[in-house]
Write a protein that holds these residues in place. Structure first.
Motif, PDB file in Angstrom:
ATOM      1  N   GLN B  29       0.841  -1.221   0.000  1.00 44.67           N
ATOM      2  CA  GLN B  29       0.000   0.000   0.000  1.00 44.67           C
ATOM      3  C   GLN B  29       0.864   1.256   0.000  1.00 44.67           C
ATOM      4  OE1 GLN B  29      -2.309  -0.377   3.504  1.00 44.67           O
ATOM      5  NE2 GLN B  29      -3.826  -1.658   2.479  1.00 44.67           N
ATOM      6  N   LYS B  30       1.819   1.285   0.929  1.00 45.78           N
ATOM      7  CA  LYS B  30       2.599   2.518   1.122  1.00 45.78           C
ATOM      8  C   LYS B  30       3.514   2.784  -0.085  1.00 45.78           C
ATOM      9  CE  LYS B  30       4.332   5.371   4.530  1.00 45.78           C
ATOM     10  NZ  LYS B  30       3.705   6.155   5.553  1.00 45.78           N
ATOM     11  N   ILE B  31       4.323   1.789  -0.478  1.00 41.63           N
ATOM     12  CA  ILE B  31       5.259   2.000  -1.593  1.00 41.63           C
ATOM     13  C   ILE B  31       4.470   2.112  -2.906  1.00 41.63           C
ATOM     14  CG2 ILE B  31       7.296   1.082  -2.780  1.00 41.63           C
ATOM     15  CD1 ILE B  31       7.892   1.721   0.105  1.00 41.63           C
ATOM     16  N   GLY B  32       3.371   1.345  -2.987  1.00 44.06           N
ATOM     17  CA  GLY B  32       2.547   1.386  -4.200  1.00 44.06           C
ATOM     18  C   GLY B  32       1.942   2.763  -4.419  1.00 44.06           C
ATOM     19  N   SER B  33       1.787   3.519  -3.324  1.00 43.43           N
ATOM     20  CA  SER B  33       1.123   4.832  -3.484  1.00 43.43           C
ATOM     21  C   SER B  33       2.149   5.939  -3.756  1.00 43.43           C
ATOM     22  CB  SER B  33       0.371   5.175  -2.195  1.00 43.43           C
ATOM     23  OG  SER B  33       1.324   5.290  -1.162  1.00 43.43           O
ATOM     24  N   LEU B  34       3.424   5.589  -3.794  1.00 42.99           N
ATOM     25  CA  LEU B  34       4.452   6.617  -4.056  1.00 42.99           C
ATOM     26  C   LEU B  34       4.327   7.117  -5.497  1.00 42.99           C
ATOM     27  CD1 LEU B  34       7.664   5.083  -2.415  1.00 42.99           C
ATOM     28  CD2 LEU B  34       6.276   6.990  -1.580  1.00 42.99           C
ATOM     29  N   GLN B  35       4.649   8.389  -5.686  1.00 44.19           N
ATOM     30  CA  GLN B  35       4.602   8.971  -7.028  1.00 44.19           C
ATOM     31  C   GLN B  35       5.602   8.258  -7.923  1.00 44.19           C
ATOM     32  OE1 GLN B  35       6.162  12.800  -7.550  1.00 44.19           O
ATOM     33  NE2 GLN B  35       4.530  13.503  -8.904  1.00 44.19           N
ATOM     34  N   GLY B  36       5.152   7.858  -9.107  1.00 43.77           N
ATOM     35  CA  GLY B  36       6.090   7.248 -10.046  1.00 43.77           C
ATOM     36  C   GLY B  36       6.172   5.741  -9.904  1.00 43.77           C
ATOM     37  N   VAL B  37       5.466   5.172  -8.921  1.00 46.77           N
ATOM     38  CA  VAL B  37       5.471   3.705  -8.781  1.00 46.77           C
ATOM     39  C   VAL B  37       4.232   3.172  -9.493  1.00 46.77           C
ATOM     40  CG1 VAL B  37       5.229   1.773  -7.182  1.00 46.77           C
ATOM     41  CG2 VAL B  37       6.752   3.671  -6.619  1.00 46.77           C
ATOM     42  N   HIS B  38       4.457   2.359 -10.535  1.00 44.89           N
ATOM     43  CA  HIS B  38       3.316   1.856 -11.312  1.00 44.89           C
ATOM     44  C   HIS B  38       2.738   0.589 -10.680  1.00 44.89           C
ATOM     45  CE1 HIS B  38       4.297   4.817 -14.271  1.00 44.89           C
ATOM     46  NE2 HIS B  38       5.483   4.297 -14.539  1.00 44.89           N
ATOM     47  N   ASN B  39       3.656  -0.262 -10.169  1.00 47.46           N
ATOM     48  CA  ASN B  39       3.155  -1.535  -9.634  1.00 47.46           C
ATOM     49  C   ASN B  39       4.169  -2.066  -8.640  1.00 47.46           C
ATOM     50  OD1 ASN B  39       3.244  -4.632  -9.724  1.00 47.46           O
ATOM     51  ND2 ASN B  39       1.212  -4.106 -10.520  1.00 47.46           N
ATOM     52  N   ILE B  40       3.705  -2.861  -7.664  1.00 48.50           N
ATOM     53  CA  ILE B  40       4.626  -3.475  -6.699  1.00 48.50           C
ATOM     54  C   ILE B  40       4.085  -4.847  -6.329  1.00 48.50           C
ATOM     55  CG2 ILE B  40       3.471  -2.242  -4.788  1.00 48.50           C
ATOM     56  CD1 ILE B  40       6.174  -2.496  -3.270  1.00 48.50           C
ATOM     57  N   LEU B  57      10.941   9.531 -11.859  1.00 44.85           N
ATOM     58  CA  LEU B  57      10.389   9.978 -10.573  1.00 44.85           C
ATOM     59  C   LEU B  57      10.980   9.209  -9.399  1.00 44.85           C
ATOM     60  CD1 LEU B  57       6.684  10.275 -11.762  1.00 44.85           C
ATOM     61  CD2 LEU B  57       8.206  12.154 -11.125  1.00 44.85           C
ATOM     62  N   GLN B  58      11.322   7.967  -9.624  1.00 43.69           N
ATOM     63  CA  GLN B  58      11.882   7.160  -8.526  1.00 43.69           C
ATOM     64  C   GLN B  58      13.213   6.551  -8.982  1.00 43.69           C
ATOM     65  OE1 GLN B  58      10.829   6.822  -5.510  1.00 43.69           O
ATOM     66  NE2 GLN B  58       8.772   7.701  -5.659  1.00 43.69           N
ATOM     67  N   SER B  59      13.990   6.073  -8.019  1.00 46.75           N
ATOM     68  CA  SER B  59      15.245   5.396  -8.372  1.00 46.75           C
ATOM     69  C   SER B  59      15.419   4.229  -7.400  1.00 46.75           C
ATOM     70  CB  SER B  59      16.409   6.372  -8.178  1.00 46.75           C
ATOM     71  OG  SER B  59      16.593   6.573  -6.782  1.00 46.75           O
ATOM     72  N   PRO B  60      16.320   3.277  -7.746  1.00 47.96           N
ATOM     73  CA  PRO B  60      16.534   2.160  -6.818  1.00 47.96           C
ATOM     74  C   PRO B  60      16.774   2.656  -5.398  1.00 47.96           C
ATOM     75  CG  PRO B  60      17.706   1.750  -8.865  1.00 47.96           C
ATOM     76  CD  PRO B  60      17.127   3.141  -8.959  1.00 47.96           C
ATOM     77  N   ASP B  61      17.587   3.741  -5.286  1.00 55.43           N
ATOM     78  CA  ASP B  61      17.911   4.221  -3.937  1.00 55.43           C
ATOM     79  C   ASP B  61      16.691   4.825  -3.246  1.00 55.43           C
ATOM     80  OD1 ASP B  61      20.384   3.404  -3.452  1.00 55.43           O
ATOM     81  OD2 ASP B  61      21.388   5.151  -4.312  1.00 55.43           O
ATOM     82  N   SER B  62      15.902   5.615  -3.996  1.00 51.90           N
ATOM     83  CA  SER B  62      14.747   6.257  -3.343  1.00 51.90           C
ATOM     84  C   SER B  62      13.757   5.188  -2.881  1.00 51.90           C
ATOM     85  CB  SER B  62      14.073   7.235  -4.297  1.00 51.90           C
ATOM     86  OG  SER B  62      13.462   6.524  -5.371  1.00 51.90           O
ATOM     87  N   LEU B  63      13.656   4.109  -3.677  1.00 56.05           N
ATOM     88  CA  LEU B  63      12.726   3.040  -3.288  1.00 56.05           C
ATOM     89  C   LEU B  63      13.264   2.294  -2.074  1.00 56.05           C
ATOM     90  CD1 LEU B  63      11.853   1.840  -6.882  1.00 56.05           C
ATOM     91  CD2 LEU B  63      10.311   2.986  -5.287  1.00 56.05           C
ATOM     92  N   ARG B  64      14.558   2.058  -2.066  1.00 57.71           N
ATOM     93  CA  ARG B  64      15.150   1.357  -0.914  1.00 57.71           C
ATOM     94  C   ARG B  64      14.989   2.212   0.340  1.00 57.71           C
ATOM     95  NH1 ARG B  64      19.169   1.963   1.673  1.00 57.71           N
ATOM     96  NH2 ARG B  64      20.160   3.439   0.266  1.00 57.71           N
ATOM     97  N   GLU B  65      15.193   3.540   0.156  1.00 58.42           N
ATOM     98  CA  GLU B  65      15.053   4.442   1.304  1.00 58.42           C
ATOM     99  C   GLU B  65      13.617   4.441   1.822  1.00 58.42           C
ATOM    100  OE1 GLU B  65      16.324   8.727   0.912  1.00 58.42           O
ATOM    101  OE2 GLU B  65      18.161   7.589   0.417  1.00 58.42           O
ATOM    102  N   ALA B  66      12.647   4.367   0.876  1.00 57.51           N
ATOM    103  CA  ALA B  66      11.228   4.386   1.280  1.00 57.51           C
ATOM    104  C   ALA B  66      10.940   3.159   2.141  1.00 57.51           C
ATOM    105  CB  ALA B  66      10.347   4.405   0.041  1.00 57.51           C
ATOM    106  N   ILE B  67      11.552   2.032   1.781  1.00 56.37           N
ATOM    107  CA  ILE B  67      11.321   0.800   2.560  1.00 56.37           C
ATOM    108  C   ILE B  67      11.995   0.936   3.930  1.00 56.37           C
ATOM    109  CG2 ILE B  67      11.928  -1.655   2.656  1.00 56.37           C
ATOM    110  CD1 ILE B  67      11.387  -1.715  -0.382  1.00 56.37           C
TER     111      ILE B  67
END
Lengths: 64, 78
Positions: B29-40, B57-67
């Motif tokens: 839910q949380k990562i899926g709702s991030l801007q630029g995330v199409h699917n998780i 909009l997103q990068s491997p690092d920004s996604l890892r940081e979000a987690i």
């Protein structure tokens, strides 16, 4: 401060533990009753925001 | 090998600390709702999340940081 946090398992309480450790506050987690007790000078809003990062439902119970 | 020409990238992010389905759901839910995330897709057994995202909009690092921000431990397995 006492919070209700909708934790259902070890993983959930682990996530709460990590976000609170990053904030650097003293806290205690009662998983079975889904309660988190935090001893901190931080405002309740900051504490709620931090707890909400885990994606769980958070409600403030009182300044216990 | 980040291909920026297509507007879609996918990445596998290792996620430590998940032990039940509700952890999976809150991450999706949380990562899926991030801007630029199409699917998780989060796999509890494999302890990893496959994320389809817009590299603008997103990068491997920004996604890892979000987690990490959620209290789990994200790791990139390039």
């Amino acid at each position: 401060h006492e919070f209700f946090v909708d934790m259902t398992c070890e993983g959930c309480s682990g996530a709460v533990t990590r976000v609170l450790n990053k904030l650097g506050v003293k806290f205690d987690i009662d998983l079975p009753n889904k309660k988190v007790f935090i001893e901190s000078e931080q405002s309740v809003e900051v504490l709620i925001e931090t707890l909400k990062k885990t994606g769980k439902t958070v409600t403030y119970i009182g300044p216990k | 090998r980040m291909s920026l020409k297509g507007a879609v990238n996918s990445i596998r992010v290792g996620v430590e600390g998940m032990t039940c389905n509700s952890c999976v759901q809150s991450i999706e839910q949380k990562i899926g709702s991030l801007q630029g995330v199409h699917n998780i897709q989060v796999s509890l057994e494999l302890k990893e999340a496959t994320v389809i995202f817009d590299p603008g909009l997103q990068s491997p690092d920004s996604l890892r940081e979000a987690i990490d921000d959620m209290g789990f431990e994200g790791s990139i397995s390039e």
